[in-house]
Design an enzyme around this catalytic site. Sequence first.
Site, PDB file in Angstrom:
ATOM      1  N   HIS A 374       0.795  -1.233   0.000  1.00 37.07           N
ATOM      2  CA  HIS A 374       0.000   0.000   0.000  1.00 37.07           C
ATOM      3  C   HIS A 374       0.819   1.270   0.000  1.00 37.07           C
ATOM      4  O   HIS A 374       0.256   2.355   0.164  1.00 37.07           O
ATOM      5  CB  HIS A 374      -0.926   0.050   1.213  1.00 37.07           C
ATOM      6  CG  HIS A 374      -2.034  -0.941   1.171  1.00 37.07           C
ATOM      7  ND1 HIS A 374      -3.268  -0.666   0.644  1.00 37.07           N
ATOM      8  CD2 HIS A 374      -2.074  -2.229   1.575  1.00 37.07           C
ATOM      9  CE1 HIS A 374      -4.046  -1.732   0.753  1.00 37.07           C
ATOM     10  NE2 HIS A 374      -3.343  -2.702   1.305  1.00 37.07           N
ATOM     11  N   LYS A 565      -8.088  14.245   4.357  1.00 37.06           N
ATOM     12  CA  LYS A 565      -7.243  13.044   4.341  1.00 37.06           C
ATOM     13  C   LYS A 565      -6.238  13.204   5.471  1.00 37.06           C
ATOM     14  O   LYS A 565      -6.155  14.272   6.070  1.00 37.06           O
ATOM     15  CB  LYS A 565      -6.518  12.901   2.998  1.00 37.06           C
ATOM     16  CG  LYS A 565      -5.798  14.184   2.558  1.00 37.06           C
ATOM     17  CD  LYS A 565      -5.091  14.031   1.212  1.00 37.06           C
ATOM     18  CE  LYS A 565      -5.994  14.080   0.015  1.00 37.06           C
ATOM     19  NZ  LYS A 565      -6.011  12.889  -0.793  1.00 37.06           N
ATOM     20  N   ARG A 566      -5.454  12.155   5.764  1.00 42.18           N
ATOM     21  CA  ARG A 566      -4.420  12.319   6.773  1.00 42.18           C
ATOM     22  C   ARG A 566      -3.502  13.489   6.385  1.00 42.18           C
ATOM     23  O   ARG A 566      -3.300  13.765   5.198  1.00 42.18           O
ATOM     24  CB  ARG A 566      -3.594  11.023   6.895  1.00 42.18           C
ATOM     25  CG  ARG A 566      -4.341   9.906   7.585  1.00 42.18           C
ATOM     26  CD  ARG A 566      -4.658  10.240   9.028  1.00 42.18           C
ATOM     27  NE  ARG A 566      -3.477  10.242   9.841  1.00 42.18           N
ATOM     28  CZ  ARG A 566      -3.238   9.365  10.829  1.00 42.18           C
ATOM     29  NH1 ARG A 566      -4.130   8.431  11.126  1.00 42.18           N
ATOM     30  NH2 ARG A 566      -2.143   9.434  11.543  1.00 42.18           N
ATOM     31  N   LYS A 571       1.242  14.523   0.898  1.00 43.28           N
ATOM     32  CA  LYS A 571      -0.096  14.854   0.415  1.00 43.28           C
ATOM     33  C   LYS A 571      -0.242  16.354   0.160  1.00 43.28           C
ATOM     34  O   LYS A 571      -1.215  16.812  -0.433  1.00 43.28           O
ATOM     35  CB  LYS A 571      -1.154  14.381   1.414  1.00 43.28           C
ATOM     36  CG  LYS A 571      -1.207  12.852   1.569  1.00 43.28           C
ATOM     37  CD  LYS A 571      -2.230  12.430   2.617  1.00 43.28           C
ATOM     38  CE  LYS A 571      -2.187  10.958   2.965  1.00 43.28           C
ATOM     39  NZ  LYS A 571      -2.868  10.096   1.969  1.00 43.28           N
ATOM     40  N   THR A 673      -8.332   6.904  -2.083  1.00 44.58           N
ATOM     41  CA  THR A 673      -9.699   6.379  -2.218  1.00 44.58           C
ATOM     42  C   THR A 673     -10.697   7.499  -1.987  1.00 44.58           C
ATOM     43  O   THR A 673     -11.809   7.468  -2.525  1.00 44.58           O
ATOM     44  CB  THR A 673      -9.958   5.234  -1.219  1.00 44.58           C
ATOM     45  OG1 THR A 673      -9.405   5.590   0.048  1.00 44.58           O
ATOM     46  CG2 THR A 673      -9.329   3.943  -1.699  1.00 44.58           C
ATOM     47  N   LYS A 677     -14.442   8.828  -3.848  1.00 42.67           N
ATOM     48  CA  LYS A 677     -15.688   9.217  -3.171  1.00 42.67           C
ATOM     49  C   LYS A 677     -16.158  10.589  -3.660  1.00 42.67           C
ATOM     50  O   LYS A 677     -17.351  10.812  -3.879  1.00 42.67           O
ATOM     51  CB  LYS A 677     -15.488   9.236  -1.641  1.00 42.67           C
ATOM     52  CG  LYS A 677     -15.163   7.862  -1.082  1.00 42.67           C
ATOM     53  CD  LYS A 677     -14.624   7.910   0.355  1.00 42.67           C
ATOM     54  CE  LYS A 677     -13.933   6.594   0.694  1.00 42.67           C
ATOM     55  NZ  LYS A 677     -13.133   6.675   1.938  1.00 42.67           N
TER      56      LYS A 677
HETATM   57  C1  NBG Z   1      -2.531   3.865   1.852  1.00 47.84           C
HETATM   58  C2  NBG Z   1      -2.092   4.723   0.685  1.00 47.84           C
HETATM   59  C3  NBG Z   1      -3.286   5.207  -0.113  1.00 47.84           C
HETATM   60  C4  NBG Z   1      -4.150   4.029  -0.493  1.00 47.84           C
HETATM   61  C5  NBG Z   1      -4.518   3.240   0.750  1.00 47.84           C
HETATM   62  C6  NBG Z   1      -5.331   2.015   0.426  1.00 47.84           C
HETATM   63  C7  NBG Z   1      -1.165   3.181   3.776  1.00 47.84           C
HETATM   64  C8  NBG Z   1       0.076   2.510   4.234  1.00 47.84           C
HETATM   65  N1  NBG Z   1      -1.353   3.280   2.466  1.00 47.84           N
HETATM   66  O1  NBG Z   1      -2.848   5.876  -1.266  1.00 47.84           O
HETATM   67  O2  NBG Z   1      -1.348   5.811   1.130  1.00 47.84           O
HETATM   68  O3  NBG Z   1      -5.313   4.462  -1.138  1.00 47.84           O
HETATM   69  O4  NBG Z   1      -3.353   2.804   1.412  1.00 47.84           O
HETATM   70  O5  NBG Z   1      -4.704   1.210  -0.499  1.00 47.84           O
HETATM   71  O6  NBG Z   1      -1.963   3.601   4.593  1.00 47.84           O
END
Ligand code: NBG
Length: 837
Positions: A374, A565-566, A571, A673, A677
């Site tokens: 991920h 988002k975080r 980002k 993701t 949305k």
């Molecule tokens: C996150 C990514 C995102 C991705 C999500 C789900 C982690 C380690 N990774 O870009 O930063 O959409 O995973 O796949 O949280």
Amino acid sequence: MATPMKSMETPTELYDDERTALTKEAFKRAFLDNLLYVQGKFPALASQNDYYQALAYAVRDRLLQRWISTAAAYTKQGSRTVAYFSAEFLMGPHLGNNLINLGIYEQVREAISELGLDFDTLLRQEDEPGLGNGGLGRLAACFIDSMATLEIPSLGYGIRYEFGIFHQEIVDGWQTERTDKWLRFGNPWEILRPEWAVEVKLGGHTEQYRDEQERLRIRWVPGKVVVGVPYDTPILGFRNNTANTLRLWKAEAPESFDFSTFNRGDYGGAVRQKVWSETLSKVLYPNDEQIQGKTLRLEQQYFFVSASLQDMMRIMRVQKLPLERFHEKFAVQLNDTHPAIAVAELMRLLVDDHVMPWEQAWDITCKTFAYTNHTLLPEALECWPLELFKSVLPRHLDLIYEINVRFLDEVRIRFYGDEARLARLSLIDEHGERYVRMAHLACVGSHTINGVAELHSELLKQDVLRDFYELWPHKFGNKTNGVTPRRWMALSNPRLSDLISEAIGDSWLKNLDELQKLEPFAQDAAFRQRWREIKLANKVDFAAFVKERNGINIDPASLFDVQVKRIHEYKRQHLNILHVIALYHRLRSDPNADFQPRTFIFGGKAAPAYHMAKLIIKLINSVADVVDRDPAVKDRLKVVFLQNFNVSNGQRVYPAAELSEQISTAGKEASGTGNMKFSMNGALTIGTMDGANIEIRQEVGAENFFLFGLTAEQVAQTKGRGYRPLEHMTAELQEVISLINSGFFSRGDVQMFRALTDGLLWHDPYLVFADFESYSECQLQVSQAYRDVDHWTRMSILNSARSGKFSSDRTIREYCADIWRAPSVPVRLLSQEDVKV
Ligand code: NBG
């Protein structure tokens, strides 16, 4: 609030007895019974939370029949089961979603209001289970929703953290963290299964011995033992009879007291063991994309993995299946490397406990696991210092050595004389302090490895996992992420969902590609008008929410520009806020400038120890504050930082958004993701060529997407040449940085944001400066486009109409076809006759 999906109310048969019938009268009766017999309250004394609990139990009763029917169908079929291993499941509130999936939302709402209660208030009582950090945990939640909807037998396995992701509060502009006591009032959605508790060993040492048949075997003498107790939550499919299970483990002490210690008079020692055991599932580590090399974290990972594999072996026993067929019965997906220790644990269970020959056990193991990566960020790749690893899992370290020796033998023959490659591929990092590389363990023990968007999967092959790709190209593939349209459209955007269903029928919620049928409506002026009215109504709702939370007024007629988002440098929330400051500067310098009014909405949590991210939050809040107090920009510019962004708040913000900020440095965001949305709900994207943005742009059309910035390739080249941020300094950017450094946003404190501005001026690892001009220009195009109301609405409709690919149903179909080979098993509802005792 409007109610979700009026057109979708088609309750299928459920038990038609007095207790669980679906008639409004039966429901009211059950609700009031629960208030009395479960909550022990009567209306005069009941709190809103008592009512919520009574309601939740009434709904739960109505879904248990599906759960039992599903268990019966799976047992009878002996069907192949997907086990989704994830340290995080960010589920969000259950009540509304379960009502949608059961098809009884409207009926229940009516029943509750006929009792004189406010249904929305009751919905809001639910403390959401925030057992995840962000995208990765929420993806797991969308996946188990889709598996249930597609009737795939599956189990989600994870940890029942007592405290989920912290509650974020903004105090004086700074993030502060409060523990998330989500279990405080009890959790009506879970069922404790004490009879399936298992023991998990930790620490200690190993020794050799001979068994009765004189075979040389290894015994693990643990330093401590904890008990894993499963808590099950039903996961409903949408409008079918499937209810799968999310099984989360709580850690407990083997005995509530260590009586031998107690009898010696050491009460404290006896209690300590109990307290230690429970610490294991106490709290979720609040870091995303940053490992924390803590012993407790490794213990957590091993704890839930071992408990889950043992549980799966119990299921094999119950179904009278021999362990030799483990990989036929179960397909295990490793959600990132957090559960990668499962590779060694399955080997231990098969070889040590079940005396299976190594080769056979290894064959089963490799046919069982598949691994999803991920992230490409190096700081997120899990590596455990050897000594720490050995102190927690001494037996597993030996097993990993053995796996490694055999693996490197294979590599040696394939790549004759290539010593450097051996070192790069080894499961053990030997440069300096020695580490166990969890991604390598996952790669070696899995039959398939995937990334989560096209670009990400390509970069994995070229970069992070290149050596593994060269060794086993056939193992690699892509599975672009998706999100569930049930929660992210039907539940959160009922107005839009009703309009869509009115136009094209309601089967799009099971087959999102059908949204294509909306395309012709983009040309229909009356439809566009309604589309706009709905967006406006959602914005009005959201403005009321902001007023209540932040005490400020935002104008629903302004453009709602959202980044939620975080908070992370990659980002680039700082790119966004620097641009806001630039706009502010323009407005102050030229008060009569032609300016499209905008409301910039930010939300997201920073890892508690990530100082730069916290400083970015402070800067956003400081700018918000100044802008809000400055009459010169009133009605034209607003900045809002939404506290405690979580699933519930997401459900409010996506439907109201018009512009979606997806502005990561290209090559850094694996997929994203949230971007999906937004697009589904008719927001346009301003974004870089990163993660799934690329595929969104491809689907919705370049003309309906605001693209800016360097590509991943250009980013790599720029860095390769030796990037110097100052070379990208423009006059406007200079003004922005000077304004921050002058203390203008920090009441004269010229030091407050220095770490941030100096970081940008001298390092800027995420190329904020390099992309600033392109971003600013693109934002101008956005403002211009927004003025052409009809054109904007057309683009908005097309974004939604072309978002079919981004349903997690599509993603799960691909996993099923290419990785799990798990066929669907439709469930027939059992009648009362079937389950008579
Ligand atoms: C996150 C990514 C995102 C991705 C999500 C789900 C982690 C380690 N990774 O870009 O930063 O959409 O995973 O796949 O949280």
